[in-house]
Design an enzyme around this catalytic site. Structure first.
Site, mmCIF file in Angstrom:
data_model
loop_
_atom_site.group_PDB
_atom_site.id
_atom_site.type_symbol
_atom_site.label_atom_id
_atom_site.label_comp_id
_atom_site.label_asym_id
_atom_site.label_seq_id
_atom_site.Cartn_x
_atom_site.Cartn_y
_atom_site.Cartn_z
ATOM 1 C CG LEU A 74 -1.677 1.334 1.385
ATOM 2 C CD1 LEU A 74 -2.649 1.490 0.246
ATOM 3 C CD2 LEU A 74 -2.407 1.387 2.692
ATOM 4 C CE LYS A 296 5.673 1.005 0.492
ATOM 5 N NZ LYS A 296 5.509 1.860 -0.698
ATOM 6 C CG ASP A 297 -2.658 2.900 5.480
ATOM 7 O OD1 ASP A 297 -2.448 3.125 6.678
ATOM 8 O OD2 ASP A 297 -3.758 3.072 4.928
ATOM 9 C CE LYS A 298 -3.242 -1.621 12.750
ATOM 10 N NZ LYS A 298 -3.551 -1.187 14.121
#
Length: 686
Positions: A74, A296-298
């Protein structure tokens, strides 16, 4: 403005006028799968090992292709770096374990208490940190403790490691304040060439002489001292000698320092900082030994390139199974010659699923055949529009902190106004629920007791724990709160002021489109040429910025895709039309009309940058699939697919189909948000 599903305000302004549709995203984590595209344009999951500039070292036998999950990554925002590099920012509980870390904290407190009461320890007061059979782990425990507490000494009585106070620290703290002694030892430990440290002004010449003598006697081979006048007072300055060098390393230590191992990290529903902390603790290195191209996103499955220093490919492979238990899968492990630079990527490839498509205003997704046919037309129209015209390049909800009752931009505003206490209290604003992090935050706001709140805060909340440790140590007043912010690494601190500037940028775009329309106007800022994208977010400060003239507006010289808007900062110029006036008034409303976008006490400087008003997606393909939901499963019915070249295919329809699912595949440049692209496609908040 409206609130999107992640809690961040995003202006409801679009570039296309199609009707759109509604649907659910991120219903399952694997509905949002993104793969990093490296600097050579290769997806890191399908095109072999991640790219690093420089000659690759090591044998080809070490270049392992370790198959893991479905590939994913992401792209969120890669402006801020989460590497942990400052001495106060390392959470030793990840290296030593929670219990031993707390014992070490108490040991340090007891040493300070003795110093304040003028007591002298009989012999050397020591604390055992436990036994470490792995030599790599022993070496990095030594390094981590000195990194956090440079005034302590670590001694190995194999395999046990013990810690005691450095006697030179106690001696110096009898001559200067404890805080000065600690800062001096941090300065010595850092060994930054050509750096200097200055003690507080001291008008007592005899006392200054005693300090000079002590420093020259104990550290004379490394530093040189001198007294100088500072605002009509005299202070001692200490400078590293030009020929001063750290302790000579052994050949084995030099070989370990020069080892870099690249790999591809796949993680699911995990923050980047959390993943790096776990990997660092498992491998016995510091979090700052990890480098990567983007944050990067969670809330997704993520797949990204990383490089770790001082860890061989063989050792990394040995720890692969242990890391997998924590939800991290490593592949494409191989040797490289240097770390990975932040921002060294072209963009990200997205594989997204939007479920339960429905018309705007519809209550449910159970569709009649006629409605499904109309929806299919709306989907095709929306995707073709966005493919041709692009989308408004808003910062997405990740920029402001997802799911937070108080958004990160409000914390950033408090920091820009240098209101440290309010910034801390906003940072610890709890959610409405009763989860453990919210309980710990609520307890802190109600009691001001950082120690008790730290005990309640889960180990995975690295930022909150770092802040609470510092607040417990320095207090919750203005000075203590400033030191608490300093306990976070620079990249993490600067995230909050950047979030505020991003909010202003989003609002500026909405104002620009609402008042000046979709054409280039006099006073707009535009690209003069294709600029080198050297900023870690794909934004550029080096571009030649041109102000559109009245003649150029009338002749239509520039397109809307060339228009830029500035992120507020101390080096940018603002548009020379009503948008520029709007910027100044907007900042003034928040009390920042005279803001220099520098926070000296936190070592923050925001020069600003320029961001394109529009963004474009590439390599678009999609599939619209009819299905019947049965307790979480799906029975496939009609499906139609279309690629960016316009080719479409259709399958047989199942009479029981009730809803539609849209699968999307496309590429975006770095710093562009897929959720924002979906908003433009669907014409709704997600």
């Amino acid at each position: 403005m409206k609130q999107d599903g992640d809690g961040a305000s995003v202006p409801a302004c679009f570039i296309s006028n199609h009707e759109g549709f509604r649907g659910n995203i991120k219903k399952f984590t694997r509905d949002f799968v993104v793969t990093e595209i490296d600097i050579d344009g290769r997806q890191v999951t399908t095109q072999g090992p991640p790219h690093c500039s420089g000659k690759t070292s090591g044998s080809s036998q070490q270049d392992q292709n370790l198959q893991g999950w479905e590939d994913a990554d992401l792209s969120a925002d890669c402006r801020f770096d989460l590497t942990i590099s400052s001495p106060d920012s390392l959470d030793l509980s990840m290296v030593l374990g929670q219990a031993v870390s707390e014992q070490l904290d108490q040991f340090v407190v007891s040493l300070r208490d003795e110093a304040e009461e003028g007591e002298k320890s009989q012999g050397h007061k020591e604390l055992s940190l436990g036994s470490f059979t792995d030599k790599y782990q022993r070496a990095n425990v030594h390094r981590a403790v000195r990194h956090r507490f440079p005034f302590l000494m670590t001694v190995t009585i194999q395999p046990e490691i013990r810690v005691r106070e450095d006697p030179d620290y106690r001696a110096l703290s009898q001559l200067v304040t404890e805080e000065e002694a600690e800062d001096f030892f941090r300065f010595i430990e850092a060994k930054v060439q050509d750096s200097s440290y200055t003690f507080n002004p001291d008008d007592n010449k005899e006392h200054r002489t005693a300090v000079h003598h002590f420093l020259n006697r104990r550290f004379g081979k490394l530093v040189e001292t001198k007294s100088f006048n500072q605002q009509e007072r005299t202070a001692i300055s200490v400078r590293l000698r030009e020929r001063g060098r750290p302790k000579k390393r052994s050949a084995e230590e030099r070989r370990e320092e020069d080892v870099y191992t690249a790999f591809t990290l796949c993680k699911e529903n995990m923050e980047t900082l959390e993943a790096i902390s776990y990997m660092a603790a498992t491998l016995g290195v510091l979090p700052s030994d990890f480098t990567y191209a983007g944050i990067k996103d969670k809330r997704a499955v993520t797949y990204q390139s990383m490089v770790v220093k001082k860890v061989s490919p063989q050792r990394l492979m040995e720890k692969r199974a242990e890391l997998e238990k924590r939800g991290m899968r490593l592949s494409h492990i191989h040797s490289v010659a240097e770390p990975l630079k932040l921002g060294r990527l072209q963009g990200n490839h997205f594989d997204l699923v939007v479920r339960n498509l429905r018309l705007h205003g519809a209550r449910d997704a159970h569709l009649a055949a006629e409605t499904r046919h109309r929806l299919a037309g709306l989907v095709e129209e929306a995707l073709e529009n966005v493919k041709v015209r692009g989308f408004v390049n808003y910062y997405g909800p990740q920029r402001f902190g997802t799911g937070q009752s108080v958004q990160s931009d409000l914390v950033g505003l408090a920091l820009l106004k240098e209101d440290m206490v309010n910034a801390v209290r906003l940072f610890f604003s709890p959610e409405d629920g009763d989860d453990p992090p919210s309980q710990a935050k609520r307890h802190f706001l109600q009691t001001d007791n950082a120690k008790e709140s730290l005990a309640l805060m889960p180990a995975s909340k690295a930022r909150e724990r770092l802040m609470l440790r510092a607040l417990n140590r320095y207090g919750t007043g203005p000075e203590g709160c400033a030191k608490a912010w300093l306990s976070l690494p620079h990249g993490m601190r600067v995230f909050y002021p950047h979030a505020y500037c991003s909010r202003v940028w989003n609002e500026a775009v909405a104002y620009r489109l609402a008042t000046l329309g979709h054409h280039v106007r006099k006073g707009d800022l535009v690209w003069m040429r294709e600029a080198d994208k050297t900023d870690d977010c794909g934004e550029s400060r080096a571009a030649q910025i041109h102000v559109v003239t009245e003649e150029e507006e009338q002749q239509g010289v520039y397109a809307l895709a060339q228009v830029l808007l500035p992120m507020p900062g101390n080096t940018v110029k603002y548009p020379e039309n009503s948008v520029g006036t709007w910027y100044r008034e907007r900042l003034a409303r928040d009390g920042l009309d005279n803001c220099r976008f520098r926070v000296g006490c936190l070592k923050l400087n925001l020069p600003g940058c320029y961001r394109p008003l529009l963004a474009n997606l590439c390599n678009l393909s999609y599939r619209l699939q009819a299905n019947e939901e049965r307790g979480g499963g799906e029975a496939t019915g009609t499906s139609s697919s279309r690629t960016s070249d316009g080719h479409s295919t259709t399958a047989t329809e199942d009479a029981k189909c009730e809803s539609l699912t849209l699968t999307l595949n496309f590429d975006l440049d770095s710093s562009c948000y897929a959720t924002i692209c979906l908003r433009e496609i669907m014409k709704c908040d997600l």
